[in-house]
Design an enzyme around this catalytic site. Structure first.
Site, PDB file in Angstrom:
ATOM      1  N   VAL A  55     -43.180 -15.613 -36.843  1.00 30.04           N
ATOM      2  CA  VAL A  55     -42.316 -16.798 -37.055  1.00 30.04           C
ATOM      3  C   VAL A  55     -43.110 -18.092 -36.870  1.00 30.04           C
ATOM      4  O   VAL A  55     -42.553 -19.177 -36.952  1.00 30.04           O
ATOM      5  CB  VAL A  55     -41.124 -16.758 -36.053  1.00 30.04           C
ATOM      6  CG1 VAL A  55     -40.264 -15.520 -36.267  1.00 30.04           C
ATOM      7  CG2 VAL A  55     -41.593 -16.827 -34.597  1.00 30.04           C
ATOM      8  N   HIS A  77     -38.654 -12.238 -40.263  1.00 33.12           N
ATOM      9  CA  HIS A  77     -37.993 -12.581 -38.995  1.00 33.12           C
ATOM     10  C   HIS A  77     -37.790 -14.083 -38.839  1.00 33.12           C
ATOM     11  O   HIS A  77     -37.560 -14.571 -37.731  1.00 33.12           O
ATOM     12  CB  HIS A  77     -38.807 -12.026 -37.807  1.00 33.12           C
ATOM     13  CG  HIS A  77     -38.836 -10.531 -37.773  1.00 33.12           C
ATOM     14  ND1 HIS A  77     -39.787  -9.811 -37.076  1.00 33.12           N
ATOM     15  CD2 HIS A  77     -38.032  -9.612 -38.369  1.00 33.12           C
ATOM     16  CE1 HIS A  77     -39.551  -8.507 -37.237  1.00 33.12           C
ATOM     17  NE2 HIS A  77     -38.490  -8.359 -38.023  1.00 33.12           N
ATOM     18  N   THR A 112     -49.635  -5.068 -36.094  1.00 28.03           N
ATOM     19  CA  THR A 112     -48.260  -4.844 -35.678  1.00 28.03           C
ATOM     20  C   THR A 112     -48.130  -3.517 -34.941  1.00 28.03           C
ATOM     21  O   THR A 112     -48.766  -2.548 -35.277  1.00 28.03           O
ATOM     22  CB  THR A 112     -47.274  -4.895 -36.867  1.00 28.03           C
ATOM     23  OG1 THR A 112     -45.951  -4.683 -36.369  1.00 28.03           O
ATOM     24  CG2 THR A 112     -47.602  -3.849 -37.930  1.00 28.03           C
ATOM     25  N   SER A 113     -47.244  -3.522 -33.953  1.00 31.15           N
ATOM     26  CA  SER A 113     -47.050  -2.323 -33.114  1.00 31.15           C
ATOM     27  C   SER A 113     -46.196  -1.295 -33.849  1.00 31.15           C
ATOM     28  O   SER A 113     -45.994  -0.195 -33.367  1.00 31.15           O
ATOM     29  CB  SER A 113     -46.365  -2.722 -31.809  1.00 31.15           C
ATOM     30  OG  SER A 113     -45.133  -3.364 -32.112  1.00 31.15           O
ATOM     31  N   ALA A 115     -58.076  -8.246 -35.879  1.00 27.83           N
ATOM     32  CA  ALA A 115     -57.772  -8.647 -37.266  1.00 27.83           C
ATOM     33  C   ALA A 115     -58.772  -9.675 -37.794  1.00 27.83           C
ATOM     34  O   ALA A 115     -59.246  -9.569 -38.938  1.00 27.83           O
ATOM     35  CB  ALA A 115     -56.359  -9.213 -37.332  1.00 27.83           C
TER      36      ALA A 115
HETATM   37  C1  BV8 Z   1     -31.399  -4.998 -36.786  1.00 32.44           C
HETATM   38  C2  BV8 Z   1     -38.194 -12.973 -34.227  1.00 32.44           C
HETATM   39  C3  BV8 Z   1     -29.231  -4.253 -36.986  1.00 32.44           C
HETATM   40  C4  BV8 Z   1     -37.670 -13.552 -32.951  1.00 32.44           C
HETATM   41  C5  BV8 Z   1     -38.306 -10.543 -33.862  1.00 32.44           C
HETATM   42  C6  BV8 Z   1     -29.790  -1.946 -30.596  1.00 32.44           C
HETATM   43  C7  BV8 Z   1     -28.974  -2.922 -31.151  1.00 32.44           C
HETATM   44  C8  BV8 Z   1     -29.297  -3.547 -32.350  1.00 32.44           C
HETATM   45  C9  BV8 Z   1     -30.469  -3.218 -32.995  1.00 32.44           C
HETATM   46  C10 BV8 Z   1     -31.276  -2.274 -32.409  1.00 32.44           C
HETATM   47  C11 BV8 Z   1     -30.964  -1.614 -31.239  1.00 32.44           C
HETATM   48  N1  BV8 Z   1     -31.962  -0.728 -30.944  1.00 32.44           N
HETATM   49  C12 BV8 Z   1     -32.909  -0.806 -31.909  1.00 32.44           C
HETATM   50  C13 BV8 Z   1     -32.500  -1.729 -32.784  1.00 32.44           C
HETATM   51  C14 BV8 Z   1     -33.198  -2.167 -33.927  1.00 32.44           C
HETATM   52  C15 BV8 Z   1     -34.067  -3.339 -33.474  1.00 32.44           C
HETATM   53  C16 BV8 Z   1     -35.403  -2.752 -33.069  1.00 32.44           C
HETATM   54  O1  BV8 Z   1     -36.131  -2.315 -33.922  1.00 32.44           O
HETATM   55  N2  BV8 Z   1     -35.679  -2.736 -31.759  1.00 32.44           N
HETATM   56  C17 BV8 Z   1     -36.938  -2.154 -31.302  1.00 32.44           C
HETATM   57  C18 BV8 Z   1     -37.392  -2.913 -30.051  1.00 32.44           C
HETATM   58  C19 BV8 Z   1     -36.718  -0.672 -31.042  1.00 32.44           C
HETATM   59  N3  BV8 Z   1     -34.185  -4.212 -34.614  1.00 32.44           N
HETATM   60  C20 BV8 Z   1     -33.358  -5.235 -34.723  1.00 32.44           C
HETATM   61  O2  BV8 Z   1     -32.555  -5.585 -33.885  1.00 32.44           O
HETATM   62  C21 BV8 Z   1     -33.459  -5.951 -36.061  1.00 32.44           C
HETATM   63  N4  BV8 Z   1     -32.153  -6.083 -36.602  1.00 32.44           N
HETATM   64  O3  BV8 Z   1     -31.747  -3.862 -36.656  1.00 32.44           O
HETATM   65  O4  BV8 Z   1     -30.147  -5.328 -37.107  1.00 32.44           O
HETATM   66  C22 BV8 Z   1     -28.068  -4.647 -37.768  1.00 32.44           C
HETATM   67  C23 BV8 Z   1     -27.753  -3.908 -38.885  1.00 32.44           C
HETATM   68  C24 BV8 Z   1     -26.643  -4.268 -39.592  1.00 32.44           C
HETATM   69  C25 BV8 Z   1     -25.884  -5.365 -39.194  1.00 32.44           C
HETATM   70  C26 BV8 Z   1     -26.241  -6.109 -38.070  1.00 32.44           C
HETATM   71  C27 BV8 Z   1     -27.348  -5.769 -37.361  1.00 32.44           C
HETATM   72  C28 BV8 Z   1     -34.041  -7.338 -35.872  1.00 32.44           C
HETATM   73  C29 BV8 Z   1     -35.453  -7.235 -35.362  1.00 32.44           C
HETATM   74  C30 BV8 Z   1     -36.107  -8.620 -35.403  1.00 32.44           C
HETATM   75  C31 BV8 Z   1     -36.273  -9.154 -34.002  1.00 32.44           C
HETATM   76  N5  BV8 Z   1     -37.014 -10.424 -34.033  1.00 32.44           N
HETATM   77  N6  BV8 Z   1     -38.947 -11.740 -33.958  1.00 32.44           N
HETATM   78  C32 BV8 Z   1     -38.774 -14.135 -32.115  1.00 32.44           C
HETATM   79  O5  BV8 Z   1     -39.954 -14.065 -32.497  1.00 32.44           O
HETATM   80  O6  BV8 Z   1     -38.422 -14.690 -31.067  1.00 32.44           O
HETATM   81  S1  BV8 Z   1     -39.220  -9.162 -33.604  1.00 32.44           S
HETATM   82  C33 BV8 Z   1     -40.615  -9.549 -32.690  1.00 32.44           C
HETATM   83  O7  BV8 Z   1     -41.043  -8.335 -32.146  1.00 32.44           O
HETATM   84  C34 BV8 Z   1     -41.771 -10.050 -33.517  1.00 32.44           C
HETATM   85  O8  BV8 Z   1     -41.370 -10.637 -34.724  1.00 32.44           O
HETATM   86  C35 BV8 Z   1     -42.645  -8.840 -33.798  1.00 32.44           C
HETATM   87  O9  BV8 Z   1     -42.641  -8.477 -35.130  1.00 32.44           O
HETATM   88  C36 BV8 Z   1     -41.922  -7.746 -33.094  1.00 32.44           C
HETATM   89  C37 BV8 Z   1     -42.835  -6.888 -32.319  1.00 32.44           C
HETATM   90  O10 BV8 Z   1     -43.491  -7.764 -31.337  1.00 32.44           O
HETATM   91  P1  BV8 Z   1     -45.071  -7.560 -30.965  1.00 32.44           P
HETATM   92  O11 BV8 Z   1     -45.220  -6.150 -30.496  1.00 32.44           O
HETATM   93  O12 BV8 Z   1     -45.730  -8.632 -30.222  1.00 32.44           O
HETATM   94  O13 BV8 Z   1     -45.709  -7.755 -32.224  1.00 32.44           O
HETATM   95  P2  BV8 Z   1     -46.162  -6.655 -32.993  1.00 32.44           P
HETATM   96  O14 BV8 Z   1     -45.164  -5.577 -33.192  1.00 32.44           O
HETATM   97  O15 BV8 Z   1     -46.540  -7.340 -34.181  1.00 32.44           O
HETATM   98  O16 BV8 Z   1     -47.350  -5.991 -32.016  1.00 32.44           O
HETATM   99  C38 BV8 Z   1     -48.539  -6.682 -31.677  1.00 32.44           C
HETATM  100  C39 BV8 Z   1     -49.637  -5.748 -32.152  1.00 32.44           C
HETATM  101  O17 BV8 Z   1     -50.811  -6.493 -32.326  1.00 32.44           O
HETATM  102  C40 BV8 Z   1     -49.956  -4.639 -31.159  1.00 32.44           C
HETATM  103  O18 BV8 Z   1     -49.947  -3.380 -31.819  1.00 32.44           O
HETATM  104  C41 BV8 Z   1     -51.403  -4.973 -30.710  1.00 32.44           C
HETATM  105  O19 BV8 Z   1     -52.186  -3.797 -30.520  1.00 32.44           O
HETATM  106  C42 BV8 Z   1     -51.913  -5.721 -31.891  1.00 32.44           C
HETATM  107  N7  BV8 Z   1     -52.983  -6.684 -31.628  1.00 32.44           N
HETATM  108  C43 BV8 Z   1     -53.219  -7.398 -30.509  1.00 32.44           C
HETATM  109  N8  BV8 Z   1     -54.313  -8.192 -30.707  1.00 32.44           N
HETATM  110  C44 BV8 Z   1     -54.731  -7.981 -31.982  1.00 32.44           C
HETATM  111  C45 BV8 Z   1     -53.885  -7.027 -32.572  1.00 32.44           C
HETATM  112  N9  BV8 Z   1     -54.035  -6.605 -33.844  1.00 32.44           N
HETATM  113  C46 BV8 Z   1     -55.060  -7.130 -34.550  1.00 32.44           C
HETATM  114  N10 BV8 Z   1     -55.918  -8.052 -34.058  1.00 32.44           N
HETATM  115  C47 BV8 Z   1     -55.772  -8.503 -32.791  1.00 32.44           C
HETATM  116  N11 BV8 Z   1     -56.639  -9.420 -32.302  1.00 32.44           N
END
Ligand code: BV8
Ligand code: ZN
Length: 240
Positions: free
Chosen positions: A104, A120, A188-189, A231
């Site tokens: 974001v 997002h 991304t994780s 990256a």
């Molecule tokens: C949805 C914006 C349903 C905000 C973000 C219970 C209730 C409701 C939903 C759920 C639930 N249980 C599960 C869900 C689904 C849920 C979900 O998936 N939860 C997970 C935790 C299990 N998803 C949702 O809620 C989504 N909506 O499902 O809606 C619905 C359906 C119908 C009708 C109504 C509703 C919405 C998900 C979006 C959430 N918002 N961001 C903000 O930023 O404040 S998500 C946020 O976390 C980030 O955007 C990021 O993408 C995500 C993960 O965070 P990080 O781990 O930091 O980032 P990333 O994954 O990218 O990982 C970092 C990686 O980088 C690591 O792997 C690391 O090794 C690596 N790294 C580190 N350094 C480096 C590197 N890589 C390369 N180079 C480097 N130098």
């Protein structure tokens, strides 16, 4: 400098449709902590999943607003890193590139990427918590939370946990993933759905799937190639 396998170099040169999918790891080398990194200082006592939710905002709008204001300041204070710049360079070089980001922070745009699909949302935009109307850009020097004409509180125009992703962006991202012949998943994780489904969708439709991440993720076993590195380093080597 990371060594890039010749097979990937030739796939990149001949890609008909390259899809690049990024997470918070792409911004890590700019100095923006990823979601998984423990919250530091003032925010150490909060879980990001709680703050990044409608329930969290409803319960304590000022704390959630302050957390985003703090994060937004950090985004503005840093620069795009070689990963962002390399991605923008690939967009210029290749015939068809679709950039899909979970981030974001707006750093892809500042690095020169044309129109990333922001699944997002974007921390620099606001929308109304009540009527969902567009609330424009984040105003400078605002302390108390601004309100919409309808009287509702404005909130960051990001997708919170439990909220749906922007339909059109997700649709275009899914179509591109199904059409891709080469799919790069970078920093991304692969834990947050439905965005995390996209690399699997691409693979099911025949894409060559490459993961770039210093750590293994749930995607690693499905990838055709895992480049375990930062990256910025890997992407700089990829365009060298
Ligand atoms: C949805 C914006 C349903 C905000 C973000 C219970 C209730 C409701 C939903 C759920 C639930 N249980 C599960 C869900 C689904 C849920 C979900 O998936 N939860 C997970 C935790 C299990 N998803 C949702 O809620 C989504 N909506 O499902 O809606 C619905 C359906 C119908 C009708 C109504 C509703 C919405 C998900 C979006 C959430 N918002 N961001 C903000 O930023 O404040 S998500 C946020 O976390 C980030 O955007 C990021 O993408 C995500 C993960 O965070 P990080 O781990 O930091 O980032 P990333 O994954 O990218 O990982 C970092 C990686 O980088 C690591 O792997 C690391 O090794 C690596 N790294 C580190 N350094 C480096 C590197 N890589 C390369 N180079 C480097 N130098
Ligand atoms: Zn409103």
């Amino acid at each position: 400098m990371t060594r890039i396998p010749d097979d990937l170099v030739s796939r990149l040169c001949n890609a008909c449709h390259l899809v690049i999918f990024t997470g918070a790891g792409v911004s890590a080398e700019s100095g923006i902590p990823t979601f998984r990194d423990a919250q530091t200082g003032l925010w150490a006592k909060y879980r990001p999943e709680e703050l990044a939710s409608p329930e969290g905002f409803r319960a304590d709008p000022q704390t959630v607003w302050d957390w985003y204001a703090w994060r937004r300041e950090r985004c503005l204070a840093v620069q795009p890193n070689p990963a962002h710049l390399a991605i923008a360079e690939l967009e210029r070089r290749l015939p068809k590139v679709t950039l899909i980001t979970q981030n974001v922070d707006g750093l892809h745009q500042r690095a020169g990427s044309g129109a990333p699909l922001e699944l997002h949302g974007n921390i620099h935009r606001l929308k109304c918590f009540k009527c969902r109307r567009d609330g424009g850009d984040w105003p400078e020097d605002v302390r108390s939370i601004p309100r919409c004409e309808c009287g509702g509180l404005l909130r960051p125009a990001v997708v919170w946990f439990g909220e749906s992703l922007p339909e059109s962006a997700l649709e275009v991202a899914a179509e591109a993933s199904q059409d891709a012949d080469l799919f790069l998943s970078i920093g991304t994780s692969s834990l947050v759905y439905p965005a995390a489904e996209l690399p699997f969708l691409a693979k099911r439709h025949g894409a060559h799937l490459v993961e770039i991440n210093p750590q293994p993720t749930p995607l690693s076993a499905r990838a055709d190639l895992c480049l375990q590195g930062a990256a910025g380093e890997v992407m700089a080597a990829l365009i060298a």
